[in-house]
Design a protein around this motif. Sequence first.
Motif, PDB file in Angstrom:
ATOM      1  N   THR A   1       7.732  33.502  16.087  1.00 27.31           N
ATOM      2  CA  THR A   1       8.640  33.839  14.991  1.00 27.31           C
ATOM      3  C   THR A   1       8.978  35.320  14.977  1.00 27.31           C
ATOM      4  O   THR A   1      10.134  35.716  14.797  1.00 27.31           O
ATOM      5  CB  THR A   1       8.010  33.440  13.647  1.00 27.31           C
ATOM      6  OG1 THR A   1       8.058  32.021  13.514  1.00 27.31           O
ATOM      7  CG2 THR A   1       8.766  34.057  12.479  1.00 27.31           C
TER       8      THR A   1
ATOM      9  N   THR B   1       9.241  37.758  17.118  1.00 25.68           N
ATOM     10  CA  THR B   1      10.228  38.272  18.071  1.00 25.68           C
ATOM     11  C   THR B   1      11.399  37.326  18.255  1.00 25.68           C
ATOM     12  O   THR B   1      12.276  37.583  19.084  1.00 25.68           O
ATOM     13  CB  THR B   1       9.565  38.538  19.436  1.00 25.68           C
ATOM     14  OG1 THR B   1       9.046  37.307  19.957  1.00 25.68           O
ATOM     15  CG2 THR B   1       8.429  39.541  19.312  1.00 25.68           C
ATOM     16  N   ASP B   2      11.418  36.190  17.490  1.00 23.80           N
ATOM     17  CA  ASP B   2      12.510  35.224  17.548  1.00 23.80           C
ATOM     18  C   ASP B   2      12.662  34.657  18.956  1.00 23.80           C
ATOM     19  O   ASP B   2      13.761  34.449  19.439  1.00 23.80           O
ATOM     20  CB  ASP B   2      13.813  35.893  17.099  1.00 23.80           C
ATOM     21  CG  ASP B   2      14.982  34.917  16.957  1.00 23.80           C
ATOM     22  OD1 ASP B   2      14.729  33.735  16.651  1.00 23.80           O
ATOM     23  OD2 ASP B   2      16.134  35.335  17.190  1.00 23.80           O
ATOM     24  N   LYS B   3      11.529  34.393  19.617  1.00 22.99           N
ATOM     25  CA  LYS B   3      11.595  34.010  21.025  1.00 22.99           C
ATOM     26  C   LYS B   3      11.066  32.613  21.306  1.00 22.99           C
ATOM     27  O   LYS B   3      10.096  32.153  20.703  1.00 22.99           O
ATOM     28  CB  LYS B   3      10.760  34.983  21.876  1.00 22.99           C
ATOM     29  CG  LYS B   3      11.383  36.330  22.151  1.00 22.99           C
ATOM     30  CD  LYS B   3      10.448  37.114  23.079  1.00 22.99           C
ATOM     31  CE  LYS B   3      10.982  38.499  23.395  1.00 22.99           C
ATOM     32  NZ  LYS B   3      10.061  39.224  24.290  1.00 22.99           N
TER      33      LYS B   3
ATOM     34  N   SER C   1      17.122  31.951  17.317  1.00 22.32           N
ATOM     35  CA  SER C   1      18.196  31.983  16.316  1.00 22.32           C
ATOM     36  C   SER C   1      19.559  31.767  16.963  1.00 22.32           C
ATOM     37  O   SER C   1      20.447  31.139  16.373  1.00 22.32           O
ATOM     38  CB  SER C   1      18.168  33.312  15.556  1.00 22.32           C
ATOM     39  OG  SER C   1      18.394  34.404  16.430  1.00 22.32           O
TER      40      SER C   1
ATOM     41  N   SER D   1      16.497  33.569  22.673  1.00 28.67           N
ATOM     42  CA  SER D   1      16.537  33.804  21.231  1.00 28.67           C
ATOM     43  C   SER D   1      16.678  32.455  20.529  1.00 28.67           C
ATOM     44  O   SER D   1      17.668  31.738  20.743  1.00 28.67           O
ATOM     45  CB  SER D   1      17.710  34.716  20.869  1.00 28.67           C
ATOM     46  OG  SER D   1      17.976  34.658  19.483  1.00 28.67           O
TER      47      SER D   1
ATOM     48  N   ARG E   1      18.438  32.431  11.713  1.00 31.70           N
ATOM     49  CA  ARG E   1      17.142  33.087  11.844  1.00 31.70           C
ATOM     50  C   ARG E   1      16.189  32.482  10.829  1.00 31.70           C
ATOM     51  O   ARG E   1      16.383  32.601   9.618  1.00 31.70           O
ATOM     52  CB  ARG E   1      17.271  34.599  11.600  1.00 31.70           C
ATOM     53  CG  ARG E   1      15.977  35.377  11.810  1.00 31.70           C
ATOM     54  CD  ARG E   1      15.531  35.322  13.264  1.00 31.70           C
ATOM     55  NE  ARG E   1      14.543  36.362  13.576  1.00 31.70           N
ATOM     56  CZ  ARG E   1      13.217  36.170  13.575  1.00 31.70           C
ATOM     57  NH1 ARG E   1      12.728  34.988  13.262  1.00 31.70           N
ATOM     58  NH2 ARG E   1      12.406  37.163  13.888  1.00 31.70           N
TER      59      ARG E   1
ATOM     60  N   TYR F   1       9.495  29.977  12.264  1.00 29.80           N
ATOM     61  CA  TYR F   1       9.119  28.834  13.081  1.00 29.80           C
ATOM     62  C   TYR F   1       7.623  28.592  12.895  1.00 29.80           C
ATOM     63  O   TYR F   1       6.786  29.234  13.521  1.00 29.80           O
ATOM     64  CB  TYR F   1       9.490  29.093  14.539  1.00 29.80           C
ATOM     65  CG  TYR F   1      10.843  29.779  14.673  1.00 29.80           C
ATOM     66  CD1 TYR F   1      11.992  29.163  14.157  1.00 29.80           C
ATOM     67  CD2 TYR F   1      10.969  31.038  15.242  1.00 29.80           C
ATOM     68  CE1 TYR F   1      13.226  29.795  14.228  1.00 29.80           C
ATOM     69  CE2 TYR F   1      12.199  31.672  15.320  1.00 29.80           C
ATOM     70  CZ  TYR F   1      13.324  31.053  14.811  1.00 29.80           C
ATOM     71  OH  TYR F   1      14.548  31.685  14.865  1.00 29.80           O
TER      72      TYR F   1
END
Length: 349
Positions: free
Chosen positions: A280, A282-284, A301, A299, A307, A310
Amino acid sequence: QAVVTTGSPAADTTAPADTAALTTDPPATEPLATDAATTVPESTVPPAEDLPTLSFTPQSAGPLQVTASQCTVEGIPDGVPGASVESFAIDATHAYVPTEGGVAVLAFTAGADCSMTLDASIGDGGVLATPDEVDSVAVSATGRLAAAGLFNTTVFDVAAGLSYTCDQVTGDVDITADGTQVMTSFPGSPVEQYSLGDTTCGEATTVALPADIVDVYYVAYDGTDLFLGGQGPDDTIYAGRASGGVLQWKVGNAEVGGPGWIGWVHGLVPCDGGYCIVDTNTDKLIVTDAAGVLRAEFSISELIGERMFYETAELGPDGALYVLATAGAPAGAGGSNEGNSLVRIEVTG
């Protein structure tokens, strides 16, 4: 199954679910109720129009292709209760989601058009009752379900309609494929394992962890080895796989923003012959090969059009990742409620 802790050293801001206990008296082993007339309590989730609307854009990197879709959920308002849900579990036929009073059991159909529908034929109108609120769930291939809260864990033999409670088992839980062992973890505490009998849990044994990750906060069990997330001696956050207390591989990067850089592991499951890591912070979505070597990262998002937080990722029977994603919506008077979506992510190539 994956077991997820939602705390974070950097940017976890989602409010935890309420863990107030209802009672600490364990129930005797008894058949599960099957009153189909009982309904799930009304949720305080905000109206659907106030929640994010997801849109999906396929991504690629070299030979890797990543696609996503959203599962439809029926029987529980907006999919899950209004608070942020930290855990769910799936097997070949059902999904299990913490809800008020216990665990909701939903008939599960995997695939790009995935769906979950409350199965009123199981438990009390689709809910397996527990003595305390449930934070973490895990299910075996044999249908044995572990539902853990702040004070105890209730073990259900769903097929046989039996249950019992173990006061000594608390924390995040995972369960072996054959349903004979349950593993518990909590950040900063030893990882412990308990045998599961027909009517009771056995004594705790400590699970060996590798010295390469000195501060373990995420642990999942694939039936043979451990999947780990934590901090190394160099303060870098790593994800890895360990066998017999020895680290087989790890991925991470001390360089902020660099390839493989991890802020917090929220899920780690096999995918496409290797592994998929969900983070979550690093949005990866990080994809490795079977030896843990970084293949690509995406990504999330950009993949789902929003965004979100997670919460956890589970491996589905179709080989795809099923990610529990949470976002807030205004509730009035400066407050907010949490809305939850189940997203399917497939990695090929």
